[in-house]
Structure formats: C-alpha cells, structure tokens
Design a protein around this motif. Structure first.
Motif, mmCIF file in Angstrom:
data_model
loop_
_atom_site.group_PDB
_atom_site.id
_atom_site.type_symbol
_atom_site.label_atom_id
_atom_site.label_comp_id
_atom_site.label_asym_id
_atom_site.label_seq_id
_atom_site.Cartn_x
_atom_site.Cartn_y
_atom_site.Cartn_z
ATOM 1 N N LEU A 114 0.842 -1.192 0.000
ATOM 2 C CA LEU A 114 0.000 0.000 0.000
ATOM 3 C C LEU A 114 0.878 1.243 0.000
ATOM 4 C CD1 LEU A 114 -2.442 -1.237 2.794
ATOM 5 C CD2 LEU A 114 -2.559 -1.671 0.323
ATOM 6 N N SER A 115 0.355 2.304 -0.531
ATOM 7 C CA SER A 115 1.107 3.560 -0.572
ATOM 8 C C SER A 115 0.861 4.330 0.724
ATOM 9 C CB SER A 115 0.670 4.385 -1.785
ATOM 10 O OG SER A 115 1.484 5.529 -1.927
ATOM 11 N N LEU A 116 1.404 3.810 1.810
ATOM 12 C CA LEU A 116 1.102 4.347 3.131
ATOM 13 C C LEU A 116 1.878 5.629 3.415
ATOM 14 C CD1 LEU A 116 1.079 1.062 5.256
ATOM 15 C CD2 LEU A 116 -0.876 2.347 4.396
ATOM 16 N N ARG A 117 1.175 6.563 4.030
ATOM 17 C CA ARG A 117 1.804 7.788 4.516
ATOM 18 C C ARG A 117 1.882 7.801 6.037
ATOM 19 N NH1 ARG A 117 2.847 7.440 0.019
ATOM 20 N NH2 ARG A 117 2.682 8.987 -1.650
ATOM 21 N N HIS A 118 0.999 7.045 6.679
ATOM 22 C CA HIS A 118 0.997 6.983 8.137
ATOM 23 C C HIS A 118 0.166 5.774 8.564
ATOM 24 C CE1 HIS A 118 2.151 9.774 11.517
ATOM 25 N NE2 HIS A 118 1.509 8.814 12.177
ATOM 26 N N VAL A 119 0.588 5.132 9.656
ATOM 27 C CA VAL A 119 -0.171 4.031 10.254
ATOM 28 C C VAL A 119 -0.514 4.420 11.683
ATOM 29 C CG1 VAL A 119 -0.012 1.659 11.129
ATOM 30 C CG2 VAL A 119 0.769 2.188 8.813
ATOM 31 N N VAL A 120 -1.759 4.147 12.090
ATOM 32 C CA VAL A 120 -2.220 4.467 13.446
ATOM 33 C C VAL A 120 -2.805 3.203 14.063
ATOM 34 C CG1 VAL A 120 -3.710 5.932 14.862
ATOM 35 C CG2 VAL A 120 -2.725 6.836 12.741
ATOM 36 N N VAL A 121 -2.370 2.878 15.290
ATOM 37 C CA VAL A 121 -2.867 1.708 16.002
ATOM 38 C C VAL A 121 -3.070 2.052 17.474
ATOM 39 C CG1 VAL A 121 -1.768 0.023 14.468
ATOM 40 C CG2 VAL A 121 -0.527 0.872 16.474
ATOM 41 N N GLY A 122 -3.778 1.199 18.184
ATOM 42 C CA GLY A 122 -3.919 1.330 19.619
ATOM 43 C C GLY A 122 -2.688 0.826 20.346
ATOM 44 N N PHE A 123 -2.540 1.219 21.593
ATOM 45 C CA PHE A 123 -1.338 0.908 22.371
ATOM 46 C C PHE A 123 -1.124 -0.591 22.552
ATOM 47 C CE2 PHE A 123 -4.509 0.241 25.463
ATOM 48 C CZ PHE A 123 -3.974 -0.526 26.480
ATOM 49 N N ASP A 124 -2.200 -1.383 22.523
ATOM 50 C CA ASP A 124 -2.098 -2.818 22.777
ATOM 51 C C ASP A 124 -2.151 -3.648 21.496
ATOM 52 O OD1 ASP A 124 -4.722 -2.217 22.221
ATOM 53 O OD2 ASP A 124 -5.576 -3.312 23.918
ATOM 54 N N PHE A 125 -1.938 -3.013 20.353
ATOM 55 C CA PHE A 125 -1.966 -3.719 19.078
ATOM 56 C C PHE A 125 -0.838 -4.753 19.025
ATOM 57 C CE2 PHE A 125 -0.533 -4.013 14.591
ATOM 58 C CZ PHE A 125 -1.681 -4.569 14.046
ATOM 59 N N ARG A 126 -1.198 -5.972 18.643
ATOM 60 C CA ARG A 126 -0.225 -7.034 18.456
ATOM 61 C C ARG A 126 -0.476 -7.674 17.096
ATOM 62 N NH1 ARG A 126 2.558 -7.509 23.097
ATOM 63 N NH2 ARG A 126 3.761 -9.233 22.216
ATOM 64 N N PHE A 127 0.588 -8.198 16.499
ATOM 65 C CA PHE A 127 0.451 -8.731 15.151
ATOM 66 C C PHE A 127 1.503 -9.806 14.916
ATOM 67 C CE2 PHE A 127 3.611 -5.489 15.001
ATOM 68 C CZ PHE A 127 4.445 -5.747 13.930
ATOM 69 N N GLY A 128 1.337 -10.480 13.788
ATOM 70 C CA GLY A 128 2.253 -11.550 13.439
ATOM 71 C C GLY A 128 1.899 -12.854 14.117
ATOM 72 N N LYS A 129 2.460 -13.923 13.644
ATOM 73 C CA LYS A 129 2.156 -15.265 14.133
ATOM 74 C C LYS A 129 2.261 -15.327 15.656
ATOM 75 C CE LYS A 129 3.373 -20.118 13.435
ATOM 76 N NZ LYS A 129 4.257 -21.072 12.706
ATOM 77 N N GLY A 130 1.176 -15.790 16.295
ATOM 78 C CA GLY A 130 1.161 -15.898 17.746
ATOM 79 C C GLY A 130 1.019 -14.571 18.459
ATOM 80 N N GLY A 131 0.795 -13.473 17.690
ATOM 81 C CA GLY A 131 0.681 -12.152 18.312
ATOM 82 C C GLY A 131 1.938 -11.750 19.058
ATOM 83 N N LYS A 132 3.092 -12.181 18.550
ATOM 84 C CA LYS A 132 4.353 -11.961 19.278
ATOM 85 C C LYS A 132 4.906 -10.543 19.119
ATOM 86 C CE LYS A 132 5.740 -16.820 19.156
ATOM 87 N NZ LYS A 132 6.729 -17.815 18.645
ATOM 88 N N ALA A 133 4.495 -9.846 18.056
ATOM 89 C CA ALA A 133 5.040 -8.514 17.805
ATOM 90 C C ALA A 133 4.130 -7.443 18.399
ATOM 91 C CB ALA A 133 5.219 -8.279 16.313
ATOM 92 N N ASP A 134 4.735 -6.373 18.953
ATOM 93 C CA ASP A 134 3.960 -5.308 19.577
ATOM 94 C C ASP A 134 4.161 -3.993 18.835
ATOM 95 O OD1 ASP A 134 6.487 -4.396 20.317
ATOM 96 O OD2 ASP A 134 6.265 -4.941 22.425
ATOM 97 N N VAL A 135 3.707 -2.897 19.430
ATOM 98 C CA VAL A 135 3.740 -1.609 18.724
ATOM 99 C C VAL A 135 5.168 -1.121 18.487
ATOM 100 C CG1 VAL A 135 1.438 -0.902 19.446
ATOM 101 C CG2 VAL A 135 3.387 -0.380 20.924
#
Length: 318
Positions: A114-135
C-alpha cells in the motif's frame, strides 16, 4: 466507502493512504480515538483507510464463546466507519492460514503493498504469528519501509481501559447505560420482522418478532425501553421513528425454548412484517421472570409499558 476484501495479500495500491489498523468491533470511544488520530494526519489528496479482520481472531484461534457474534457486524461497521469519514476498508479474512503470517511478512509484504503515509494503532496492538510482535516492533519495521506509526494511548472510563469485551459483558448483564457510555451511543442492532405466535396481539400488546440477529451480540434476558427506526419504508417516505418496549429472552411463562427478541412499538398501528428495524437499547426495565399465568404476565407488561412511557416522557400533558 470502497471495501476491499483481502484473503492473503492486499492488492497493490498507489493512492496515498493513512491507515488505522484494528478489529474495530463496536467502533467504541477507544476505537474512535484511533480513528480521530488517523483522520487528523490526512493531507490533501490522501485517503483515510482502515484495516480490520473477520471472523473475530478470538473465534478463529480459540473458539472463545460468544465471539462468533459481533457488536458491529459488517454492514453496521461499514455504516459507522463511513459516518466517521473512512473512505477505504481492507476487510481481511482472518483464517488459520492468515494467522501464520509473520510480523515481518505483515509489514514488508502486506503493508508495503500500500502507498502508506501513516499508520495508526492502539497501544495494545499485536500482530504476526502468535501475536508476538507489539507496537514497538511495528514502529521499527514500518521505519524500514519509510512509514511513521502513531500509537494511541488507551481511553479509560472509571479507571479502566475501554474495550469491546467490557461492552459485551455489560450487555450480557443488561447494563445498557454502561454499554452506551463506552460506545458513545446506545447499542443497537438491526433485524427483520418475522411471523411469531401472535400472543402479544391476543393480550393487547402486539409485538414485532425480530429475525436475522444471528451475527449480533444480544443483551441479557429482560425487558428494555428502546428506540426503534423502521428502515425500509417505501421510496420517498420518511423513516419511522418510535419508542418501544422490548422483551429479550426465552418467554418462560408460555414455555418458550428459544431466545427471542420482540418489540412493542408505543402508539404504533400498522403492518411491520418484512420491515427492517434498528432497535437501540435505552434502559433495562426489569429482568426476565416466569409468571404463574398469562393474566399475570399481561398485568406485568402493562406495568412495564407505563414505566417505559414515564421514563421516556410520553405520559406528560402540556
């Protein structure tokens, strides 16, 4: 709103985009803070987008009870996000296969498309396999593709973080005012009027029996004062708006075995079969109760209606 269904990778895009990422179930005041931060970062020519996930990850990964239902099923989420100004939604099909996506793949392959200019997430956002990655991992990885990340602090109510799980709990216990405070609006759902057993009509309080509610989180059993909007009026006719009294439950007095939602519209006289109704919960009148007979039930319904009318100011005289 442009809705883009995503099974694996989102399609490549060249339009500049500010993207808010999350489940956004409920679009509650915490979600609204994330959306506001994203909207504030827009510049002329940029689009405002969200990336959200369905079915609920809690259902896909753990089959957690109740998470096969939503506070805001897809049509309601689209309606609320559109009203907030969102122009594009990446509607990601969250599956066991998608859950195996690594954090690096999510950023360097999915977001980088995507042609991203900015990403916004909540403080407790987790991602990636097993939710191992944080903000902090998100910030670091997004820096690799030249995209700044804003992390939004939690919105608290009475010292607790506002969350969809809180709202679900409030609704299950009938605390509709508490749910409203966290949502920033009364909780509502949309159903279709279907034939019932016509008991309400026989005892002088005709009700609209609602179907098509399988995707919604429903309130705990009881009687509620509600606001009702009739959605599919004939072309050119105004939408009908009414106050009402709703019963949600198993109807133990008459031997009911399935959970039903039935609404009596105060002062309404007409045919509602096939109509789509948006029902907004205003206040719980009482819990569900088994009465000795239909006559005792009828007397109680009469009292429920009088109470609701008083609470809604419908029995005042000028």
């Amino acid at each position: 709103m442009n809705v883009i269904e995503v099974e694996t990778l989102p399609p490549r895009s060249s339009e500049p985009l500010v993207l808010a990422i999350g489940k956004f179930d409920g679009v509650h005041i915490g979600h609204q803070a994330i959306l506001s931060h994203a909207r504030d970062r827009l510049q002329p020519g940029w689009e405002f987008g969200v990336m959200c996930f369905w079915p609920h990850p809690m259902w896909v990964l753990a089959h957690k009870a109740g998470y096969d239902r939503w506070l805001t099923p897809f049509p309601e989420k689209v309606r609320l996000l559109t009203a907030f100004g969102v122009q594009r939604m990446y509607h990601v099909h969250f599956s066991q296969a998608y859950a195996s996506t690594t954090a690096e793949q999510f950023v360097h392959e999915h977001l980088a498309n995507l042609s991203l200019r900015h990403v916004v997430v909540g403080f407790d956002f987790r991602f990636g396999k097993g939710g191992k990655a944080d903000v902090e991992d998100l910030r670091r990885m997004c820096a690799d593709i030249g995209v700044p990340v804003t992390v939004v602090h939690p919105v608290e109510e009475n010292g607790q973080k506002v969350s969809s799980s809180q709202i679900r709990e409030h609704l299950g216990e009938g605390r509709v005012e508490a749910a409203e405070a966290l949502l920033g609006r009364p909780y509502s759902f949309v159903g279709t009027v279907i034939p019932g057993d016509k008991l309400g009509r026989k005892i002088g309080f005709p009700t609209a029996n609602l179907g098509d509610l399988d995707e919604y989180v429903l309130p705990g059993g009881g009687v509620y004062a509600v606001a009702v909007e009739i959605l599919n009026q004939p072309e050119g006719a105004p939408r009908g708006n009414w106050f009402g009294v709703m019963n949600a439950g198993f109807r133990p007095t008459v031997g009911g075995t399935t959970f039903r939602v039935e609404v009596h519209l105060l002062g309404f006289d007409g045919d509602l079969y096939g109509k789509r109704l948006r029902v907004s919960l205003l206040r719980r009148v009482r819990s569900e109760k088994k009465f000795q007979n239909v006559e005792e039930l009828t007397n109680q319904i009469r009292q429920d209606v009088l109470y609701a009318q008083s609470m809604l100011g419908l029995n005042k005289r000028d």
